[in-house]
Design an enzyme around this catalytic site. Structure first.
Site, short mmCIF file in Angstrom:
data_model
loop_
_atom_site.label_atom_id
_atom_site.label_comp_id
_atom_site.label_asym_id
_atom_site.label_seq_id
_atom_site.Cartn_x
_atom_site.Cartn_y
_atom_site.Cartn_z
N LYS A 1 0.95 -1.23 -0.11
CA LYS A 1 -0.12 -0.12 -0.15
C LYS A 1 0.75 1.22 0.06
O LYS A 1 1.67 1.22 0.85
CB LYS A 1 -0.97 0.09 1.26
CG LYS A 1 -2.14 0.92 1.04
CD LYS A 1 -3.07 0.45 0.11
CE LYS A 1 -4.35 0.38 0.32
NZ LYS A 1 -5.39 -0.26 -0.13
N THR B 1 -3.16 -5.64 1.00
CA THR B 1 -2.87 -4.34 0.93
C THR B 1 -3.35 -3.35 2.08
O THR B 1 -2.97 -2.59 2.67
CB THR B 1 -2.56 -3.62 -0.10
OG1 THR B 1 -4.01 -3.24 -0.96
CG2 THR B 1 -1.81 -4.34 -1.40
N ASP B 2 -4.74 -3.68 2.08
CA ASP B 2 -5.66 -3.02 3.29
C ASP B 2 -5.37 -3.23 4.56
O ASP B 2 -5.26 -2.34 5.34
CB ASP B 2 -7.08 -3.27 2.90
CG ASP B 2 -8.11 -2.44 3.84
OD1 ASP B 2 -8.52 -3.02 4.73
OD2 ASP B 2 -8.20 -1.18 3.45
N PHE C 1 -16.89 21.66 14.82
CA PHE C 1 -17.66 21.95 13.66
C PHE C 1 -19.09 21.10 13.85
O PHE C 1 -18.79 19.90 13.86
CB PHE C 1 -17.10 21.42 12.23
CG PHE C 1 -17.98 21.67 10.95
CD1 PHE C 1 -18.37 22.85 10.74
CD2 PHE C 1 -18.44 20.70 10.27
CE1 PHE C 1 -19.23 23.32 9.76
CE2 PHE C 1 -19.18 20.91 9.13
CZ PHE C 1 -19.73 22.37 8.81
N ARG D 1 -11.53 18.66 16.78
CA ARG D 1 -10.90 18.35 15.54
C ARG D 1 -9.61 18.79 14.95
O ARG D 1 -9.29 20.28 15.47
CB ARG D 1 -11.90 18.56 14.42
CG ARG D 1 -12.22 19.90 13.94
CD ARG D 1 -13.13 20.17 12.74
NE ARG D 1 -13.23 21.48 12.49
CZ ARG D 1 -13.79 21.99 11.33
NH1 ARG D 1 -14.09 21.18 10.38
NH2 ARG D 1 -13.83 23.32 11.29
N GLN E 1 -14.69 29.36 8.09
CA GLN E 1 -15.01 30.59 7.76
C GLN E 1 -14.81 31.74 8.85
O GLN E 1 -14.24 32.59 8.62
CB GLN E 1 -16.44 30.92 7.34
CG GLN E 1 -16.92 30.09 5.92
CD GLN E 1 -17.21 28.64 6.22
OE1 GLN E 1 -16.77 27.88 7.17
NE2 GLN E 1 -18.28 28.17 5.29
N ASN F 1 -9.93 23.24 3.02
CA ASN F 1 -10.18 22.67 4.35
C ASN F 1 -9.49 21.39 4.11
O ASN F 1 -10.01 20.25 3.55
CB ASN F 1 -11.53 22.57 4.65
CG ASN F 1 -11.71 22.21 6.18
OD1 ASN F 1 -10.78 21.76 6.86
ND2 ASN F 1 -12.86 22.27 6.72
N HIS G 1 -9.02 18.28 5.30
CA HIS G 1 -9.58 17.39 6.09
C HIS G 1 -8.67 16.31 6.93
O HIS G 1 -7.96 15.62 6.21
CB HIS G 1 -10.88 16.57 5.62
CG HIS G 1 -11.86 17.49 4.84
ND1 HIS G 1 -12.45 18.39 5.66
CD2 HIS G 1 -12.13 17.70 3.55
CE1 HIS G 1 -13.39 18.96 4.82
NE2 HIS G 1 -13.00 18.79 3.79
#
Length: 298
Positions: A12, A57-58, A157, A174, A222, A248, A250
């Site tokens: 991976k 691979t996961d 958020f 977060r 924002q 953004n 993430h």
């Protein structure tokens, strides 16, 4: 014509893992891009398609995230050693493991208030300037791009609109990260005016931008963006308009439950796309906007 199987490997590639270590209110960050390549007794998967010797691979991806939790990331080298040793010693068909790691460095942003959890990516951003002159009047717009910043906490958020297609869970702690693209327009337009000190202005504008990012307890990107622009306008009298474009970046918490582990806001998957794109202009009261909405055309 007869053929034989030559050198081969699988794994991976480019597992983005961000590990936050919390030492009270002081946080430490390790940001890695980890690629795993395994080789060994893999002839039959090529010849007949038998997966009997194949570790998915996961699973290698999951191992990277689980090891970030269980072992931490002291260094890229040590983390790679842990991974390589695990794959070769735990799976008999695997004879060789190659771990390639890119590490992205972050510099701590020193800011007022409690907590040391704000960082800026090491390696300077690209500085920009556009000068327009019509024989009488000047327009000077300065800016930057690729200024990557991150808060490892002090961001939430929640309370957003939800409909039948909404799957995003509300977040009360977060990571907030973005790569800042910003432009600011000076109110110096005439040779009769005193010209700004461009070098000082750039460094001070950048400083206020970063401090606002670090010191804003954010309920939305924002809100943070508006505070960044407001702080620049409030502290730099030579600037009338600031325009930002902020993706953004993430960071999603990795689900550790399948491994029997609890992820207490420590291990994240850093997604590069798709991303939310937040854009706005902040103006000095009484001024009009002149910076184009599409910053790529500036």
């Amino acid at each position: 014509m007869p053929t034989i199987l030559g050198q081969n490997q699988y794994g991976k590639a480019e597992n983005r893992v961000v590990r936050i270590t919390r030492d009270g209110t002081t946080h430490h960050i390790k940001d890695l891009n980890v690629s795993v390549a395994l080789s060994g007794d893999m002839d039959e998967v090529h010849y007949s398609g038998s997966n009997a010797n194949v570790l998915p691979t996961d699973t290698t991806k999951n191992t990277v995230y689980a090891f970030a939790k269980e072992h931490g990331i002291e260094s890229a080298e040590q983390f790679g050693i842990h991974l390589a040793r695990h794959f070769v010693t735990s799976q008999e068909p695997i004879h060789r493991a190659r771990i390639r790691i890119e590490e992205y460095s972050w510099e701590r942003i020193e800011a007022a208030g409690e907590g040391r959890h704000s960082f800026v990516r090491e390696g300077r951003e690209t500085r920009l300037a556009q000068i327009t002159f019509d024989g009488e009047r000047w327009e000077v717009v300065s800016g930057l791009k690729d200024l990557t910043v991150l808060n490892s906490t002090a961001s939430e958020f929640w309370g957003y609109v939800k409909d039948r297609y909404t799957t995003l869970k509300e977040a009360y702690d977060r990571i907030l990260a973005t790569s800042v693209s910003g432009r600011w327009r000076f109110n110096w337009t005439d040779d009769a005016q005193e010209m700004p000190d461009w070098e000082t202005s750039y460094e001070e504008t950048r400083k206020h931008m970063l401090q606002a990012f670090a010191e804003t307890y954010s309920l939305s990107l924002q809100q943070t963006m508006y505070q960044m622009g407001t702080r620049i306008i409030d502290h730099r009298g030579e600037i009338d308009e600031v325009r930002f474009s902020l993706p953004n970046s993430h960071h999603f918490l990795v689900d550790m439950e399948p491994f029997g582990l609890k992820n207490d806001n420590e291990v994240y998957f850093a997604a590069d796309r798709p991303y939310g794109l937040i854009e706005a202009t902040v103006l000095r009261d009484g001024c009009e906007a002149r910076i184009p909405v599409d910053l790529t055309n500036l």
